[in-house]
Design a protein around this motif. Structure first.
Motif, PDB file in Angstrom:
ATOM      1  N   LEU A 182      43.451  49.335  38.721  1.00  0.00           N
ATOM      2  CA  LEU A 182      43.865  47.851  40.185  1.00  0.00           C
ATOM      3  C   LEU A 182      42.962  46.131  38.728  1.00  0.00           C
ATOM      4  O   LEU A 182      43.791  45.810  39.754  1.00  0.00           O
ATOM      5  N   ARG A 186      46.113  44.363  40.595  1.00  0.00           N
ATOM      6  CA  ARG A 186      45.842  42.761  40.941  1.00  0.00           C
ATOM      7  C   ARG A 186      46.565  41.630  40.627  1.00  0.00           C
ATOM      8  O   ARG A 186      47.382  40.376  41.632  1.00  0.00           O
ATOM      9  N   LYS A 208      34.257  50.466  47.349  1.00  0.00           N
ATOM     10  CA  LYS A 208      34.361  48.431  48.043  1.00  0.00           C
ATOM     11  C   LYS A 208      33.798  47.797  46.484  1.00  0.00           C
ATOM     12  O   LYS A 208      33.978  46.977  46.840  1.00  0.00           O
ATOM     13  N   CYS A 211      36.401  47.160  43.896  1.00  0.00           N
ATOM     14  CA  CYS A 211      36.908  45.818  44.575  1.00  0.00           C
ATOM     15  C   CYS A 211      36.527  44.587  44.318  1.00  0.00           C
ATOM     16  O   CYS A 211      36.716  43.786  44.490  1.00  0.00           O
ATOM     17  N   PHE A 215      38.268  42.146  42.963  1.00  0.00           N
ATOM     18  CA  PHE A 215      39.530  40.952  43.560  1.00  0.00           C
ATOM     19  C   PHE A 215      38.050  39.871  43.895  1.00  0.00           C
ATOM     20  O   PHE A 215      38.821  38.736  44.473  1.00  0.00           O
ATOM     21  N   TYR A 250      41.874  43.703  51.371  1.00  0.00           N
ATOM     22  CA  TYR A 250      41.365  43.054  49.902  1.00  0.00           C
ATOM     23  C   TYR A 250      42.758  42.199  49.688  1.00  0.00           C
ATOM     24  O   TYR A 250      44.275  42.477  50.063  1.00  0.00           O
TER      25      TYR A 250
END
Length: 627
Positions: A182, A186, A208, A211, A215, A250
C-alpha cells in the motif's frame, strides 16, 4: 542493471523513500555529510503547521521491515511475452497484464506510472486464519542484516524472520504483507485518485488503521458494505450468517471524492411550459419538531384560492421568508385537495452535478454467486476459480473512481474480473479506459478443476479469462472499436549462475574483454523492456531500432540504448553523424549495457562524441553505463 540495483540496496534504510522525498522538497535541510537538520526543517513549519507530541496509530511486529521492503529496489527483469504481444489483437493494445510478485510489479510501475493511476481496486487475500493467506517472501536478510538496518535487537529480528520465512497467517504477518504494497500503491495514484480495497471482518479494523497511517485519516472516504450472500446461511457454528463484505475507500488527497450515481434525468419534465425548463416535484418536508425548530412550523396559504395547508409534524424545510419567495417565484406546486401537501419545483438547470450522493450501503442486487456463474460460463461450465467478484460489482466501483480515459490498477488480479469489467464499460460507452493487472504465478492445486483444465498457475487462468471475455464482448458489441487486447509481461529473477557472473564481473579488471554471456543470459528484448520502464516510458512503449553501419541501437525519447556487443569504429562514427545531421535525433543520454563493451570501445565513443559540444547543437551527452 541488476548489479547497480544490488549495490544501491546495500545502503537502503526503512526511511529511504521518505528521506528522498524530503531531500527533493527541502534540500536546504540536509547538511554536507547528508544528515538531516531537524531544527531548520521546523523553521519551514513555523506559523503553518501545529506540531504536537501526542500521537495515535497502528503498531505491529515487522512494520519497519515492511517499510524497508518498500524502499529496496527490485532485482527482477521484465520479460515481454513476444509471441502473445505481437498478435494482431494485442500489438497496439495499451492494456497490461504482469505475471509476478506484486511487490516487484509495483516497484517497476513506479518508475513509469507514478501519479498516473486514477483508480486502484484490490481484493487481497483475506486473513481467515486458514491456509488462504500465508506470508512468505524471497528476501535473504540475515538476522545481523535486519538488526543493523532496523536498529533492533537480534531477538526482534529473529521474530520478524520467523514470520517471513516459515510462513504465517497472523495479524502481524498480514499487516506486514499489506503495508509495503500500500505504501507503493499510494505513490501511483493521481492527485485526485482513489483506492478501493475489498476486505472482510477479520482484518477490516486493522486495515482501517493501516490505511489511516499510509493515506491519512483525512483521506478516508468511506467503508462501504456489500451484501454478497443472497440467502442466510443456517449452517454456521455460532448462528451468525456472514452475508457481507466491506469495501474501504481512500483518496490520494483530502480533496479526492467519489463520483456518485448518475442522476435520473428522465424524472424532469415541463408540463406547464415553465420558461426555466424541465423540473421535477420535490418534497419540502423538514426534519425538526416544533420544539426544536419553531420557526419552521407554520401554515401555507394558496396565493389565489386562499386555501391553507397545515404544517407537517416535522415542519417545513424552509423558513417563512424563503417559503414566501418560492411561492412568489412560482416554485411551489399546490395540491388540488386541502389535505394534500405543497411541493417544490426542482429545476434541472439548478442541479450542480450530474451525479447524486453514493450510499455506504451498496444498492446492488448482485451476489458472489454471480461472479462464480460468470467464470463458469466463460470456461465451459468448469469451476476454475473460487469466489471471483461479479463483473457488475467491479463496474460499480470503477464508475466511482475513473472517467472514460483513465487507468485502473489491480495488483491482486485473481481471475481478472477487473479486466472484463473495463472492457465491458468501454464497449458500452466507447470509452478508452485502460487496465494494469498484476498476478503472482500462484500454483493451482493439482486436485483443483483449474489444474485439470490445464492451468498450472492463477496468472495463466487470468490471461485466458481476458481472451475469452474479449470474444464474448465482440459478439455482444459487434460495432465496438475499443481495445480488447492486452500486453503480457513476466517478472523474472536472474538465475543463480547469472548472479554469480554479475558478482564476479569487475569493470576495472575487464578493460580488454567483454562478457557476452550475460547479454545472452538476459536477452536484448528483456534488457530493453526493463530499461524503458525504468526510464519512464512505460510497458507499452516501442523503441525505434536505428542502424549504425550494421550495429543496431535502440532510440526512445531522450535515450539511445546500446546493448549489443562489438561496437566498431565505423558504428561510432555513424552515431556522431546521426547527431550532427538528423534534427529529430537528440537523445541526451547514451545508455550502455556495461558487460557488452570493453573499456576501449567506451572511450572511443566518448572521445568522438565530445566534438558535438563545439557544434551548433552544443550537446552535452550523459553516459550511463549500467551493470
Amino acid at each position: 542493471m541488476i548489479k547497480d540495483t544490488m549495490n544501491a540496496n546495500e545502503n537502503v534504510k526503512p526511511n529511504s523513500r521518505e528521506m528522498a522525498v524530503l531531500k527533493g522538497n527541502f534540500p536546504s535541510c540536509f547538511n554536507v555529510d547528508g544528515s538531516f537538520d531537524m531544527e531548520r526543517f521546523k523553521e519551514f513549519l513555523s506559523d503553518k503547521v501545529t506540531v504536537t507530541g501526542e500521537g495515535y496509530g497502528l503498531k505491529f511486529l515487522g512494520k519497519n521491515y515492511a517499510r524497508l521492503l518498500a524502499s529496496v529496489d527490485t532485482t527482477t527483469v521484465v520479460v515481454s511475452d513476444e509471441e502473445h504481444n505481437l498478435k494482431p489483437e494485442n500489438v497496439e493494445s495499451e492494456n497490461i497484464y504482469i505475471s509476478g510478485d506484486n511487490l516487484d510489479g509495483l516497484k517497476h510501475l513506479l518508475k513509469s506510472y507514478s501519479a498516473r493511476i486514477k483508480c486502484i481496486y484490490i481484493d487481497p487475500p483475506y486473513n481467515t486464519g486458514s491456509d488462504g493467506f500465508v506470508y512468505n517472501d524471497n528476501f535473504t536478510f540475515t538476522i545481523e542484516d535486519l538488526s543493523e538496518k532496523l536498529s533492533i535487537s537480534e531477538e526482534q529480528a529473529q521474530r520478524i524472520l520467523d514470520l517471513t520465512k516459515r510462513g504465517s497467517a497472523s495479524h502481524s504477518a498480514w499487516l506486514m504483507f499489506m503495508y509495503s504494497r500500500l505504501l507503493l500503491a499510494r505513490d501511483l495514484l493521481t492527485d485526485d485518485g482513489l483506492i478501493f480495497i475489498s476486505i472482510d471482518d477479520n482484518e477490516q479494523s486493522n486495515l482501517k488503521l493501516l490505511c489511516d497511517d499510509i493515506f491519512g485519516e483525512d483521506c478516508f472516504l468511506g467503508n462501504f458494505i456489500w451484501k454478497k450472500r443472497q440467502m442466510v446461511d443456517s449452517r454456521t457454528k455460532n448462528g451468525v450468517s456472514k452475508d457481507h463484505d466491506y469495501l474501504m475507500c481512500y483518496g490520494r488527497q483530502d480533496t479526492s471524492r467519489i463520483r456518485g450515481k448518475a442522476s435520473d434525468k428522465s424524472k424532469y419534465t415541463n408540463p406547464d411550459n415553465d420558461p426555466r425548463g424541465d423540473w421535477m416535484s420535490a418534497d419540502m418536508t423538514g426534519l425538526a419538531t416544533a420544539s426544536q425548530r419553531p420557526n419552521l412550523h407554520y401554515t401555507i396559504k394558496h396565493p389565489e384560492t386562499g386555501v391553507e395547508y397545515s404544517c407537517p409534524k416535522t415542519g417545513w424545510r424552509y423558513e417563512r421568508s424563503r417559503m414566501k419567495e418560492l411561492i412568489e417565484n412560482n416554485e411551489v406546486i399546490f395540491p388540488s385537495e386541502p389535505t394534500g401537501r405543497p411541493r417544490r419545483k426542482k429545476f434541472l438547470k439548478d442541479v450542480s452535478s450530474g451525479f447524486t450522493g453514493f450510499s455506504t450501503v451498496l444498492d446492488l442486487p448482485v451476489y458472489s454467486t454471480q461472479g462464480t456463474r460468470e467464470v463458469r460460463e466463460l470456461f465451459s461450465n468448469k469451476e476454475v476459480f473460487d469466489f471471483p467478484k461479479p463483473v457488475e460489482y467491479i463496474k460499480l466501483i470503477l464508475e466511482q473512481g475513473m472517467k472514460e480515459d483513465d487507468i485502473v490498477l489491480d495488483f491482486f488480479s485473481g481471475s481478472a474480473t477487473t479486466a472484463q469489467a473495463i472492457m465491458e464499460l468501454n464497449a458500452k460507452d466507447n470509452g478508452n479506459r485502460k487496465y494494469i493487472l498484476i498476478q503472482s504465478p500462484e500454483r493451482c492445486e493439482k486436485k483443483s478443476e483449474a489444474y485439470q483444465c490445464g492451468f498450472l498457475s492463477i496468472n495463466e487462468l487470468g490471461c485466458k479469462r481476458i481472451s475469452l471475455a474479449s470474444g464474448k464482448i465482440k459478439e455482444e458489441y459487434p460495432e465496438a472499436t475499443v481495445d480488447l487486447g492486452f500486453k503480457h509481461f513476466t517478472l523474472v529473477e536472474p538465475q543463480q549462475n547469472t548472479l554469480d557472473k554479475i558478482e564476479k564481473f569487475d569493470p576495472n579488471e575487464s578493460k580488454l574483454f567483454a562478457d557476452k554471456t550475460l547479454l545472452n543470459d538476459f536477452g536484448k528484448p528483456t534488457i530493453l523492456t526493463t530499461w524503458l520502464v525504468r526510464d519512464g516510458y512505460g510497458l507499452t512503449a516501442n523503441a525505434e531500432e536505428v542502424d549504425f553501419a550494421g550495429y543496431k541501437g535502440c532510440y526512445m525519447g531522450k535515450h539511445l540504448y546500446l546493448i549489443d556487443s562489438e561496437l566498431p569504429n565505423k558504428a561510432i562514427e555513424e552515431i556522431v553523424v546521426k547527431y550532427e545531421t538528423d534534427g529529430g535525433f537528440n537523445p541526451d543520454n547514451i545508455v550502455l549495457f556495461g558487460y557488452s563493451f570493453t573499456w576501449t570501445e567506451v572511450e572511443a565513443l566518448k572521445i568522438n562524441l565530445k566534438r558535438l559540444k563545439d557544434t551548433e547543437k552544443n550537446l552535452r551527452i550523459n553516459f550511463d553505463i549500467r551493470y
